[in-house]
Design a protein around this motif. Structure first.
Motif, PDB file in Angstrom:
ATOM      1  N   ASP A  48       0.833  -1.203   0.000  1.00  0.00           N
ATOM      2  CA  ASP A  48       0.000   0.000   0.000  1.00  0.00           C
ATOM      3  C   ASP A  48       0.871   1.257   0.000  1.00  0.00           C
ATOM      4  OD1 ASP A  48      -1.935   1.903   0.237  1.00  0.00           O
ATOM      5  OD2 ASP A  48      -2.557   1.359   2.265  1.00  0.00           O
ATOM      6  N   LEU A  49       1.002   1.897  -1.155  1.00  0.00           N
ATOM      7  CA  LEU A  49       1.759   3.140  -1.269  1.00  0.00           C
ATOM      8  C   LEU A  49       0.862   4.370  -1.184  1.00  0.00           C
ATOM      9  CD1 LEU A  49       4.492   2.716  -4.042  1.00  0.00           C
ATOM     10  CD2 LEU A  49       4.839   3.463  -1.693  1.00  0.00           C
ATOM     11  N   MET A  50      -0.378   4.219  -1.618  1.00  0.00           N
ATOM     12  CA  MET A  50      -1.280   5.366  -1.724  1.00  0.00           C
ATOM     13  C   MET A  50      -2.144   5.580  -0.489  1.00  0.00           C
ATOM     14  SD  MET A  50      -0.304   6.203  -4.684  1.00  0.00           S
ATOM     15  CE  MET A  50       0.648   5.358  -5.948  1.00  0.00           C
ATOM     16  N   GLY A  51      -2.049   4.654   0.467  1.00  0.00           N
ATOM     17  CA  GLY A  51      -2.856   4.787   1.668  1.00  0.00           C
ATOM     18  C   GLY A  51      -4.314   4.438   1.474  1.00  0.00           C
ATOM     19  N   LYS A  52      -4.604   3.603   0.471  1.00  0.00           N
ATOM     20  CA  LYS A  52      -5.986   3.227   0.181  1.00  0.00           C
ATOM     21  C   LYS A  52      -6.259   1.757   0.472  1.00  0.00           C
ATOM     22  CE  LYS A  52      -6.327   6.788  -3.397  1.00  0.00           C
ATOM     23  NZ  LYS A  52      -6.550   7.084  -4.846  1.00  0.00           N
ATOM     24  N   ASN A 111       5.204   0.933   5.041  1.00  0.00           N
ATOM     25  CA  ASN A 111       4.699   2.132   5.707  1.00  0.00           C
ATOM     26  C   ASN A 111       4.407   3.252   4.705  1.00  0.00           C
ATOM     27  OD1 ASN A 111       3.887   3.624   7.954  1.00  0.00           O
ATOM     28  ND2 ASN A 111       5.928   4.513   8.238  1.00  0.00           N
ATOM     29  N   LYS A 112       3.744   2.891   3.595  1.00  0.00           N
ATOM     30  CA  LYS A 112       3.339   3.838   2.549  1.00  0.00           C
ATOM     31  C   LYS A 112       4.531   4.573   1.924  1.00  0.00           C
ATOM     32  CE  LYS A 112      -1.200   4.597   4.653  1.00  0.00           C
ATOM     33  NZ  LYS A 112      -0.937   3.807   5.859  1.00  0.00           N
ATOM     34  N   SER A 113       5.686   3.956   1.985  1.00  0.00           N
ATOM     35  CA  SER A 113       6.894   4.517   1.382  1.00  0.00           C
ATOM     36  C   SER A 113       7.544   3.469   0.494  1.00  0.00           C
ATOM     37  CB  SER A 113       7.902   4.955   2.454  1.00  0.00           C
ATOM     38  OG  SER A 113       7.424   6.041   3.208  1.00  0.00           O
ATOM     39  N   LEU A 114       8.314   3.953  -0.490  1.00  0.00           N
ATOM     40  CA  LEU A 114       9.082   3.082  -1.357  1.00  0.00           C
ATOM     41  C   LEU A 114      10.555   3.223  -0.986  1.00  0.00           C
ATOM     42  CD1 LEU A 114       9.132   1.175  -3.830  1.00  0.00           C
ATOM     43  CD2 LEU A 114       9.451   3.206  -5.256  1.00  0.00           C
ATOM     44  N   PHE A 115      11.203   2.100  -0.652  1.00  0.00           N
ATOM     45  CA  PHE A 115      12.605   2.093  -0.269  1.00  0.00           C
ATOM     46  C   PHE A 115      13.414   1.441  -1.397  1.00  0.00           C
ATOM     47  CE2 PHE A 115      10.215   2.312   3.633  1.00  0.00           C
ATOM     48  CZ  PHE A 115      10.934   3.195   4.428  1.00  0.00           C
ATOM     49  N   LEU A 135       4.825  10.065  -1.268  1.00  0.00           N
ATOM     50  CA  LEU A 135       4.013  11.132  -1.830  1.00  0.00           C
ATOM     51  C   LEU A 135       3.865  12.208  -0.762  1.00  0.00           C
ATOM     52  CD1 LEU A 135       2.343  12.100  -4.250  1.00  0.00           C
ATOM     53  CD2 LEU A 135       0.367  10.903  -3.268  1.00  0.00           C
ATOM     54  N   TYR A 136       4.548  13.330  -0.960  1.00  0.00           N
ATOM     55  CA  TYR A 136       4.623  14.389   0.048  1.00  0.00           C
ATOM     56  C   TYR A 136       4.303  15.721  -0.627  1.00  0.00           C
ATOM     57  CZ  TYR A 136       6.671  17.346   3.736  1.00  0.00           C
ATOM     58  OH  TYR A 136       6.877  18.297   4.717  1.00  0.00           O
ATOM     59  N   LYS A 137       3.237  16.374  -0.167  1.00  0.00           N
ATOM     60  CA  LYS A 137       2.796  17.639  -0.748  1.00  0.00           C
ATOM     61  C   LYS A 137       2.636  17.529  -2.259  1.00  0.00           C
ATOM     62  CE  LYS A 137       4.594  20.627   2.914  1.00  0.00           C
ATOM     63  NZ  LYS A 137       5.443  21.792   3.267  1.00  0.00           N
ATOM     64  N   ASN A 138       1.938  16.460  -2.668  1.00  0.00           N
ATOM     65  CA  ASN A 138       1.567  16.210  -4.072  1.00  0.00           C
ATOM     66  C   ASN A 138       2.752  15.881  -4.975  1.00  0.00           C
ATOM     67  OD1 ASN A 138      -1.239  16.689  -3.619  1.00  0.00           O
ATOM     68  ND2 ASN A 138      -0.828  18.896  -3.682  1.00  0.00           N
ATOM     69  N   ASN A 139       3.912  15.569  -4.391  1.00  0.00           N
ATOM     70  CA  ASN A 139       5.074  15.181  -5.189  1.00  0.00           C
ATOM     71  C   ASN A 139       5.649  13.876  -4.677  1.00  0.00           C
ATOM     72  OD1 ASN A 139       5.542  17.306  -7.189  1.00  0.00           O
ATOM     73  ND2 ASN A 139       5.993  18.632  -5.440  1.00  0.00           N
ATOM     74  N   TRP A 140       6.007  12.981  -5.596  1.00  0.00           N
ATOM     75  CA  TRP A 140       6.771  11.812  -5.205  1.00  0.00           C
ATOM     76  C   TRP A 140       8.210  12.260  -5.062  1.00  0.00           C
ATOM     77  CZ3 TRP A 140       5.376   7.353  -3.304  1.00  0.00           C
ATOM     78  CH2 TRP A 140       4.051   6.927  -3.489  1.00  0.00           C
ATOM     79  N   ARG A 141       8.708  12.262  -3.833  1.00  0.00           N
ATOM     80  CA  ARG A 141      10.031  12.808  -3.572  1.00  0.00           C
ATOM     81  C   ARG A 141      10.764  11.983  -2.530  1.00  0.00           C
ATOM     82  NH1 ARG A 141       9.568  18.450  -0.365  1.00  0.00           N
ATOM     83  NH2 ARG A 141      11.778  17.961  -0.007  1.00  0.00           N
ATOM     84  N   MET A 142      12.094  12.110  -2.520  1.00  0.00           N
ATOM     85  CA  MET A 142      12.901  11.443  -1.519  1.00  0.00           C
ATOM     86  C   MET A 142      12.787  12.229  -0.215  1.00  0.00           C
ATOM     87  SD  MET A 142      17.011  10.652  -1.461  1.00  0.00           S
ATOM     88  CE  MET A 142      17.037  10.097  -3.158  1.00  0.00           C
ATOM     89  N   PRO A 190      17.218  21.868   3.436  1.00  0.00           N
ATOM     90  CA  PRO A 190      16.361  20.795   2.910  1.00  0.00           C
ATOM     91  C   PRO A 190      16.507  20.693   1.397  1.00  0.00           C
ATOM     92  CG  PRO A 190      15.174  22.105   4.521  1.00  0.00           C
ATOM     93  CD  PRO A 190      16.463  22.821   4.264  1.00  0.00           C
ATOM     94  N   ARG A 191      16.472  19.483   0.880  1.00  0.00           N
ATOM     95  CA  ARG A 191      16.669  19.264  -0.551  1.00  0.00           C
ATOM     96  C   ARG A 191      15.446  18.618  -1.171  1.00  0.00           C
ATOM     97  NH1 ARG A 191      22.264  16.440  -1.967  1.00  0.00           N
ATOM     98  NH2 ARG A 191      21.300  16.697  -4.024  1.00  0.00           N
ATOM     99  N   LEU A 192      15.124  19.062  -2.368  1.00  0.00           N
ATOM    100  CA  LEU A 192      14.014  18.480  -3.116  1.00  0.00           C
ATOM    101  C   LEU A 192      14.587  17.570  -4.197  1.00  0.00           C
ATOM    102  CD1 LEU A 192      11.011  18.272  -3.874  1.00  0.00           C
ATOM    103  CD2 LEU A 192      11.343  20.281  -5.340  1.00  0.00           C
ATOM    104  N   ILE A 193      14.428  16.260  -4.012  1.00  0.00           N
ATOM    105  CA  ILE A 193      14.844  15.280  -5.012  1.00  0.00           C
ATOM    106  C   ILE A 193      13.595  14.516  -5.433  1.00  0.00           C
ATOM    107  CG2 ILE A 193      16.298  13.281  -5.512  1.00  0.00           C
ATOM    108  CD1 ILE A 193      18.220  14.230  -3.355  1.00  0.00           C
ATOM    109  N   LEU A 194      13.111  14.811  -6.607  1.00  0.00           N
ATOM    110  CA  LEU A 194      11.888  14.194  -7.101  1.00  0.00           C
ATOM    111  C   LEU A 194      12.180  12.794  -7.629  1.00  0.00           C
ATOM    112  CD1 LEU A 194      10.334  17.228  -9.020  1.00  0.00           C
ATOM    113  CD2 LEU A 194       9.739  16.402  -6.733  1.00  0.00           C
TER     114      LEU A 194
END
Length: 213
Positions: A48-52, A111-115, A135-142, A190-194
């Motif tokens: 479950d990645l999307m929490g559904k 835990n709804k994350s991809l490792f 999925l954090y603030k509408n972005n798939w990011r590290m 903080p770094r944004l890595i999509l």
């Protein structure tokens, strides 16, 4: 554990992820695979990645691109109808790991994350990283990465372990040399890595200003 599937034939019709538009749906993972020029699936995971509460899918896929093999990681959501749709795809990297044997080692949903585990081994040097995507603030990011690196695999050199939170910028680094440990805590911006820009590079010892090896 990594699950591996190998295909002895080429498939066709490449499908790109769509953003802000209606996504193409596939009746099954098998039908998704048949939509791209796949040579192998090096590993995949479900969870479950999307929490559904559904079993979404992510896989490390090797495909043929103009006569050369490349690797991408795909994230597919299992929809309410039981079909699958592509929500994101990583940046490509060469399927050949080069002289350093750089490549993806493992992939896991938890835990709804991809490792994603990425590693290399070159002469006496070796290292690996486990990057966490969400999925954090509408972005798939590290959102975080743990890594280990050594400049001498026989244990006589420097070992560096790090735990980095890319949302807060907090880092904990442990350096071990000749059995003596030194722990350092500091902060970076903080770094944004999509996820769509990720190909594994730069995740091992992400905090180091100079290469360890």
């Amino acid at each position: 554990m990594v699950k591996i599937i190998v295909f002895g034939f080429a498939l066709f019709a490449f499908v790109n992820p769509t953003h802000g538009r209606e996504r193409v749906e596939f009746n099954s993972i098998e039908s998704f695979v048949k939509s791209i020029t796949v040579t192998s699936i090096r590993g995949y995971t479900v969870g479950d990645l999307m929490g559904k509460g559904r079993e979404d899918w992510a896989g490390i896929i090797t495909s043929d691109k103009n006569g050369e093999e490349q690797i991408n990681i795909y994230i597919l959501e299992k929809t309410g109808s039981g079909k699958y749709s592509i929500v994101e795809k990583s940046a490509p990297r060469p399927a050949f790991g080069g002289t350093g044997n750089y490549g993806y080692e493992d992939i896991e949903i938890n835990n709804k994350s991809l490792f994603i585990t990425f590693s290399y081994h070159w002469h006496e040097c070796a290292g690996n990283s486990i990057s966490q995507f969400k999925l954090y603030k509408n972005n798939w990011r590290m959102i975080g990465v743990n890594s280990f690196e050594t400049n001498n695999t026989d244990g006589t050199g420097m070992d560096v372990k790090s735990d980095t939170n890319l949302i807060t910028g907090n880092i904990i680094v442990t350096r071990v040399k000749k059995g003596i440990s030194q722990i350092e805590k500091f902060k970076i911006n903080p770094r944004l890595i999509l996820f769509k820009e990720f190909n594994g590079d730069g995740t091992i010892s992400i905090h180091e200003k100079k290469p360890l090896c």
